[in-house]
Design a protein around this motif. Structure first.
Motif, PDB file in Angstrom:
ATOM      1  N   ALA A  50     -26.235 -51.987  38.002  1.00  0.00           N
ATOM      2  CA  ALA A  50     -25.717 -51.670  39.336  1.00  0.00           C
ATOM      3  C   ALA A  50     -24.630 -50.609  39.249  1.00  0.00           C
ATOM      4  O   ALA A  50     -24.612 -49.661  40.042  1.00  0.00           O
ATOM      5  CB  ALA A  50     -25.189 -52.930  40.007  1.00  0.00           C
ATOM      6  N   ASP A  51     -23.745 -50.749  38.285  1.00  0.00           N
ATOM      7  CA  ASP A  51     -22.682 -49.758  38.116  1.00  0.00           C
ATOM      8  C   ASP A  51     -23.238 -48.435  37.597  1.00  0.00           C
ATOM      9  O   ASP A  51     -22.915 -47.371  38.118  1.00  0.00           O
ATOM     10  CB  ASP A  51     -21.611 -50.259  37.143  1.00  0.00           C
ATOM     11  N   ILE A  52     -24.054 -48.505  36.574  1.00  0.00           N
ATOM     12  CA  ILE A  52     -24.577 -47.297  35.914  1.00  0.00           C
ATOM     13  C   ILE A  52     -25.430 -46.455  36.861  1.00  0.00           C
ATOM     14  O   ILE A  52     -25.350 -45.230  36.855  1.00  0.00           O
ATOM     15  CB  ILE A  52     -25.400 -47.692  34.671  1.00  0.00           C
ATOM     16  N   LEU A  53     -26.251 -47.133  37.673  1.00  0.00           N
ATOM     17  CA  LEU A  53     -27.207 -46.423  38.530  1.00  0.00           C
ATOM     18  C   LEU A  53     -26.793 -46.391  40.007  1.00  0.00           C
ATOM     19  O   LEU A  53     -27.541 -45.874  40.839  1.00  0.00           O
ATOM     20  CB  LEU A  53     -28.598 -47.038  38.375  1.00  0.00           C
ATOM     21  N   GLY A  54     -25.644 -46.938  40.348  1.00  0.00           N
ATOM     22  CA  GLY A  54     -25.173 -46.895  41.734  1.00  0.00           C
ATOM     23  C   GLY A  54     -26.031 -47.703  42.688  1.00  0.00           C
ATOM     24  O   GLY A  54     -26.256 -47.296  43.825  1.00  0.00           O
ATOM     25  N   ILE A 100     -40.498 -49.715  38.588  1.00  0.00           N
ATOM     26  CA  ILE A 100     -40.020 -50.556  37.498  1.00  0.00           C
ATOM     27  C   ILE A 100     -39.282 -49.630  36.544  1.00  0.00           C
ATOM     28  O   ILE A 100     -39.828 -48.612  36.110  1.00  0.00           O
ATOM     29  CB  ILE A 100     -41.153 -51.292  36.763  1.00  0.00           C
ATOM     30  N   ILE A 101     -38.043 -49.984  36.232  1.00  0.00           N
ATOM     31  CA  ILE A 101     -37.217 -49.171  35.339  1.00  0.00           C
ATOM     32  C   ILE A 101     -36.828 -50.018  34.133  1.00  0.00           C
ATOM     33  O   ILE A 101     -36.248 -51.097  34.293  1.00  0.00           O
ATOM     34  CB  ILE A 101     -35.944 -48.679  36.056  1.00  0.00           C
ATOM     35  N   VAL A 102     -37.177 -49.530  32.950  1.00  0.00           N
ATOM     36  CA  VAL A 102     -36.764 -50.180  31.713  1.00  0.00           C
ATOM     37  C   VAL A 102     -35.538 -49.417  31.228  1.00  0.00           C
ATOM     38  O   VAL A 102     -35.598 -48.214  31.002  1.00  0.00           O
ATOM     39  CB  VAL A 102     -37.892 -50.160  30.657  1.00  0.00           C
ATOM     40  N   LEU A 103     -34.409 -50.117  31.108  1.00  0.00           N
ATOM     41  CA  LEU A 103     -33.134 -49.488  30.776  1.00  0.00           C
ATOM     42  C   LEU A 103     -32.576 -50.083  29.477  1.00  0.00           C
ATOM     43  O   LEU A 103     -32.135 -51.226  29.461  1.00  0.00           O
ATOM     44  CB  LEU A 103     -32.134 -49.695  31.918  1.00  0.00           C
ATOM     45  N   HIS A 104     -32.635 -49.313  28.407  1.00  0.00           N
ATOM     46  CA  HIS A 104     -32.021 -49.721  27.147  1.00  0.00           C
ATOM     47  C   HIS A 104     -30.742 -48.916  26.971  1.00  0.00           C
ATOM     48  O   HIS A 104     -30.415 -48.081  27.808  1.00  0.00           O
ATOM     49  CB  HIS A 104     -32.978 -49.469  25.987  1.00  0.00           C
ATOM     50  N   HIS A 105     -30.010 -49.144  25.871  1.00  0.00           N
ATOM     51  CA  HIS A 105     -28.758 -48.408  25.673  1.00  0.00           C
ATOM     52  C   HIS A 105     -28.457 -48.218  24.195  1.00  0.00           C
ATOM     53  O   HIS A 105     -28.996 -48.912  23.338  1.00  0.00           O
ATOM     54  CB  HIS A 105     -27.599 -49.114  26.377  1.00  0.00           C
ATOM     55  N   ALA A 170     -21.345 -44.189  24.901  1.00  0.00           N
ATOM     56  CA  ALA A 170     -20.223 -43.304  24.556  1.00  0.00           C
ATOM     57  C   ALA A 170     -19.953 -42.266  25.642  1.00  0.00           C
ATOM     58  O   ALA A 170     -18.805 -41.931  25.911  1.00  0.00           O
ATOM     59  CB  ALA A 170     -20.490 -42.608  23.220  1.00  0.00           C
ATOM     60  N   THR A 171     -21.011 -41.769  26.298  1.00  0.00           N
ATOM     61  CA  THR A 171     -20.836 -40.709  27.294  1.00  0.00           C
ATOM     62  C   THR A 171     -20.930 -41.211  28.726  1.00  0.00           C
ATOM     63  O   THR A 171     -20.490 -40.530  29.655  1.00  0.00           O
ATOM     64  CB  THR A 171     -21.891 -39.601  27.121  1.00  0.00           C
ATOM     65  N   GLY A 172     -21.561 -42.373  28.931  1.00  0.00           N
ATOM     66  CA  GLY A 172     -21.774 -42.887  30.279  1.00  0.00           C
ATOM     67  C   GLY A 172     -22.976 -42.280  30.979  1.00  0.00           C
ATOM     68  O   GLY A 172     -23.249 -42.583  32.133  1.00  0.00           O
ATOM     69  N   LEU A 173     -23.728 -41.445  30.266  1.00  0.00           N
ATOM     70  CA  LEU A 173     -24.881 -40.774  30.869  1.00  0.00           C
ATOM     71  C   LEU A 173     -26.184 -41.498  30.540  1.00  0.00           C
ATOM     72  O   LEU A 173     -26.312 -42.128  29.488  1.00  0.00           O
ATOM     73  CB  LEU A 173     -24.964 -39.328  30.380  1.00  0.00           C
ATOM     74  N   VAL A 174     -27.148 -41.361  31.428  1.00  0.00           N
ATOM     75  CA  VAL A 174     -28.470 -41.931  31.248  1.00  0.00           C
ATOM     76  C   VAL A 174     -29.431 -40.809  30.894  1.00  0.00           C
ATOM     77  O   VAL A 174     -29.456 -39.764  31.545  1.00  0.00           O
ATOM     78  CB  VAL A 174     -28.940 -42.652  32.536  1.00  0.00           C
ATOM     79  N   GLU A 175     -30.227 -41.039  29.870  1.00  0.00           N
ATOM     80  CA  GLU A 175     -31.262 -40.092  29.443  1.00  0.00           C
ATOM     81  C   GLU A 175     -32.620 -40.633  29.887  1.00  0.00           C
ATOM     82  O   GLU A 175     -32.923 -41.806  29.681  1.00  0.00           O
ATOM     83  CB  GLU A 175     -31.232 -39.954  27.925  1.00  0.00           C
TER      84      GLU A 175
END
Length: 188
Positions: A50-54, A100-105, A170-175
């Motif tokens: 929720a935070d990462i993707l608004g 459907i979004i698969v979000l790893h980190h 580390a950067t807060g960005l999503v690839e």
């Protein structure tokens, strides 16, 4: 108890703000048509989708587990969500595209378990010899493997979109690792 007290104070502020804005959630059958996505992510507390993707309340179903991985339990959850939707009479994304979004980190704790194949095999409910395709040590390869696994499930509607993302802690960005596309190509 101090942590819980702080959270409860935060909840009171949240509820007051939502009530004042008139955005408290409606009952379940009316809320489901607002859902635009199912996000499958990691339980890591640094990685809140929720935070990462608004994402706002009512815009996505978020399912979190260790590594954000596709496991037999997660597939069962998807099936239950589909059944709830069926009973409620609402179709996710019925008013537009559904995703459907698969979000790893990066720096995921699951990578530290590579040296414990028995534990990982148990988690994925597979044999140890089958672990390599799970790409536990590489979040980009892992997200691609999980998207491929979901694409192979015939029960998921082919008109839904699917994508795979990796969040860099580390950067807060999503690839975008797997660009948004239909779960299955349309057949002629």
């Amino acid at each position: 108890m101090k942590s819980l007290d702080l959270m409860l104070q935060g909840n009171k502020a949240f509820a007051a703000q939502q009530s004042a804005a008139g955005t408290l959630m409606p009952s379940l059958p009316r809320a489901l048509p607002n859902v635009k996505a199912i996000i499958i992510g990691c339980a890591d507390m640094r990685v809140d989708p929720a935070d990462i993707l608004g994402i706002k309340p009512g815009e996505a179903v978020v399912i979190r587990n260790i590594g954000g991985r596709i496991t037999p339990e997660l597939l069962e959850e998807l099936g239950l969500l589909g059944r709830i939707d069926e009973v409620a009479g609402a179709i996710p994304g019925g008013g537009g595209e559904f995703h459907i979004i698969v979000l790893h980190h990066t720096d995921c704790g699951i990578t530290r378990l590579v040296g414990n194949p028995a534990m990982l095999a148990h988690y994925f409910q597979i044999q140890e010899a089958e672990l390599k395709p799970k790409a536990v040590s590489d979040p980009r390869a892992a997200v691609a493997a999980d998207v491929a696994l979901l694409r192979a499930i015939p029960a998921l509607p082919s008109e839904w979109l699917i994508s795979g993302l990796v969040y860099d802690v580390a950067t807060g960005l999503v690839e975008v690792v797997v660009p948004a596309a239909l779960i299955r190509a349309a057949t002629a």
